[in-house]
Write a protein that holds these residues in place. Structure first.
Motif, mmCIF file in Angstrom:
data_model
loop_
_atom_site.group_PDB
_atom_site.id
_atom_site.type_symbol
_atom_site.label_atom_id
_atom_site.label_comp_id
_atom_site.label_asym_id
_atom_site.label_seq_id
_atom_site.Cartn_x
_atom_site.Cartn_y
_atom_site.Cartn_z
ATOM 1 N N ARG A 33 56.474 -14.786 59.694
ATOM 2 C CA ARG A 33 56.160 -15.300 58.397
ATOM 3 C C ARG A 33 55.241 -14.447 57.535
ATOM 4 N N ALA A 34 54.345 -13.346 58.174
ATOM 5 C CA ALA A 34 53.447 -12.570 57.395
ATOM 6 C C ALA A 34 54.360 -11.498 56.986
ATOM 7 N N TRP A 35 55.404 -10.907 57.930
ATOM 8 C CA TRP A 35 56.079 -9.856 57.346
ATOM 9 C C TRP A 35 57.104 -10.053 56.134
ATOM 10 N N GLN A 36 57.592 -11.479 56.112
ATOM 11 C CA GLN A 36 58.357 -11.911 55.059
ATOM 12 C C GLN A 36 57.562 -11.953 53.832
ATOM 13 N N THR A 37 56.403 -12.607 53.786
ATOM 14 C CA THR A 37 55.631 -12.637 52.709
ATOM 15 C C THR A 37 55.198 -11.258 52.167
ATOM 16 N N LEU A 38 55.156 -10.587 53.065
ATOM 17 C CA LEU A 38 54.756 -9.112 52.393
ATOM 18 C C LEU A 38 55.960 -8.557 51.741
ATOM 19 N N VAL A 39 56.993 -8.576 52.171
ATOM 20 C CA VAL A 39 58.231 -7.909 51.570
ATOM 21 C C VAL A 39 58.508 -8.721 50.363
ATOM 22 N N ARG A 40 58.590 -9.880 50.343
ATOM 23 C CA ARG A 40 59.055 -10.688 49.223
ATOM 24 C C ARG A 40 57.749 -10.457 47.984
ATOM 25 N N ALA A 41 56.589 -10.192 48.242
ATOM 26 C CA ALA A 41 55.456 -9.837 47.314
ATOM 27 C C ALA A 41 55.618 -8.485 46.879
ATOM 28 N N THR A 42 56.243 -7.587 47.593
ATOM 29 C CA THR A 42 56.444 -6.197 47.099
ATOM 30 C C THR A 42 57.797 -6.104 46.185
ATOM 31 N N ILE A 43 58.933 -6.848 46.418
ATOM 32 C CA ILE A 43 59.954 -6.593 45.515
ATOM 33 C C ILE A 43 60.052 -7.408 44.555
ATOM 34 N N ASP A 44 59.028 -8.550 44.308
ATOM 35 C CA ASP A 44 58.996 -9.467 43.255
ATOM 36 C C ASP A 44 57.778 -8.855 42.092
ATOM 37 N N THR A 45 58.619 -7.870 41.307
ATOM 38 C CA THR A 45 57.674 -7.156 40.579
ATOM 39 C C THR A 45 57.243 -8.135 39.023
ATOM 40 N N GLN A 46 57.882 -9.396 38.951
ATOM 41 C CA GLN A 46 57.484 -9.907 37.722
ATOM 42 C C GLN A 46 57.453 -11.468 38.073
ATOM 43 N N PRO A 47 56.402 -11.742 39.042
ATOM 44 C CA PRO A 47 56.176 -13.110 39.734
ATOM 45 C C PRO A 47 55.891 -14.038 38.250
ATOM 46 N N GLU A 48 56.335 -15.148 38.485
ATOM 47 C CA GLU A 48 55.867 -16.234 37.362
ATOM 48 C C GLU A 48 54.500 -16.753 37.454
ATOM 49 N N THR A 49 53.885 -16.764 38.580
ATOM 50 C CA THR A 49 52.651 -17.027 38.576
ATOM 51 C C THR A 49 51.807 -16.266 39.765
ATOM 52 N N PHE A 50 50.594 -16.190 39.887
ATOM 53 C CA PHE A 50 49.836 -15.646 40.720
ATOM 54 C C PHE A 50 50.220 -16.051 42.216
ATOM 55 N N GLU A 51 50.325 -17.754 42.285
ATOM 56 C CA GLU A 51 50.626 -17.930 43.606
ATOM 57 C C GLU A 51 52.168 -17.757 43.941
ATOM 58 N N SER A 52 52.996 -17.780 43.112
ATOM 59 C CA SER A 52 54.425 -17.451 43.513
ATOM 60 C C SER A 52 54.553 -16.019 44.224
ATOM 61 N N ILE A 53 53.360 -14.801 43.892
ATOM 62 C CA ILE A 53 53.704 -13.768 44.754
ATOM 63 C C ILE A 53 53.469 -13.867 46.215
ATOM 64 N N TYR A 54 52.934 -15.025 46.638
ATOM 65 C CA TYR A 54 52.994 -15.146 48.292
ATOM 66 C C TYR A 54 53.688 -16.436 48.540
ATOM 67 N N GLY A 55 54.576 -16.743 47.618
ATOM 68 C CA GLY A 55 55.418 -17.833 47.964
ATOM 69 C C GLY A 55 54.693 -19.277 47.754
ATOM 70 N N GLY A 56 53.468 -19.064 47.001
ATOM 71 C CA GLY A 56 52.988 -20.619 46.588
ATOM 72 C C GLY A 56 52.143 -21.292 47.610
ATOM 73 N N ASN A 57 52.036 -20.890 48.817
ATOM 74 C CA ASN A 57 51.477 -21.425 50.072
ATOM 75 C C ASN A 57 50.492 -20.540 50.673
ATOM 76 N N HIS A 58 49.038 -20.746 50.616
ATOM 77 C CA HIS A 58 48.318 -19.850 51.083
ATOM 78 C C HIS A 58 48.356 -19.490 52.845
ATOM 79 N N ASN A 59 49.080 -20.318 53.236
ATOM 80 C CA ASN A 59 49.268 -20.313 54.636
ATOM 81 C C ASN A 59 50.126 -19.186 54.937
ATOM 82 N N ASN A 60 50.909 -18.632 54.201
ATOM 83 C CA ASN A 60 51.724 -17.501 54.094
ATOM 84 C C ASN A 60 50.922 -16.191 54.176
ATOM 85 N N LEU A 61 49.697 -16.345 53.863
ATOM 86 C CA LEU A 61 48.840 -15.142 54.049
ATOM 87 C C LEU A 61 47.364 -15.336 55.140
#
Length: 202
Positions: A33-61
């Motif tokens: 889960r931690a790995w996927q969150t990191l990769v997704r945050a890296t390739i999403d260069t134009q997130p809609e919101t701050f929260e969407s960077i880490y998938g909208g759930n702080h437990n992803n971090l």
């Protein structure tokens, strides 16, 4: 979410990357889960919101939140994890002084995002591309992050690419932390405020 909480979460992303890099280097595995969150945050260069960077759930971090809390409370912490975290903040600061490299990173990450839509975020083709981006950009600085671990693991198939991807994601979160007003002096003088912000997230 207030600015302090956003700073704390972005910094948690940095230390999640540090913990994942350490885990990969020592064991060859990382929390999925931690790995996927990191990769997704890296390739999403134009997130809609701050929260969407880490998938909208702080437990992803969650791994990063717990790691950062240990760092801030001066608890028992693997020295390499702390070193990787602070090194990625330092790399971010060097990157900010190189607008051309920032532009190159953005363009290449956009292309990897297209690749991820086709193959999936953590497909080895995507990870190979991210690792190559790190090698072509951030690893060209005189200051390098030296990763310690099991030499046979570090030389195994796809491991160099995975480690470089983890470092790239840490720098991405460090940039996010800076954009939210995070500064290096706050890591020294603002520990209690950061801990309060982390506690408010739960």
């Amino acid at each position: 979410m207030n600015r302090e909480a956003r700073q704390a979460l972005a910094l948690a992303g940095v230390f999640q990357a540090a913990a994942v890099v350490d885990e990969l280097a020592r064991t060859g595995h990382a929390d999925e889960r931690a790995w996927q969150t990191l990769v997704r945050a890296t390739i999403d260069t134009q997130p809609e919101t701050f929260e969407s960077i880490y998938g909208g759930n702080h437990n992803n971090l969650r791994l990063g939140i717990e790691t950062l809390d240990t760092v801030l409370s001066r608890g028992q912490m693997a020295p390499n994890v702390m070193r990787y975290g602070f090194s990625m903040v330092l790399l971010m600061q060097k990157l900010r002084k190189q607008p051309q490299m920032m532009s190159t990173l953005s363009e290449r990450l956009d292309r990897v995002n297209d690749q991820a839509r086709h193959f999936g975020d953590t497909h080895e083709n995507v990870i190979a591309s991210l690792g190559q981006i790190y090698q072509d950009t951030l690893s060209t600085f005189r200051y390098r992050v030296v990763v310690n671990g099991d030499p046979s693991l570090l030389q195994s198939r796809m491991m160099p690419e995975r480690v470089r991807t983890g470092l790239l994601s840490g720098v991405r979160f460090a940039l996010l932390w800076h954009q939210q007003g995070g500064r290096r002096w706050k890591l020294v003088l603002g520990r209690s405020g950061l801990r309060r912000a982390l506690a408010s997230i739960d």
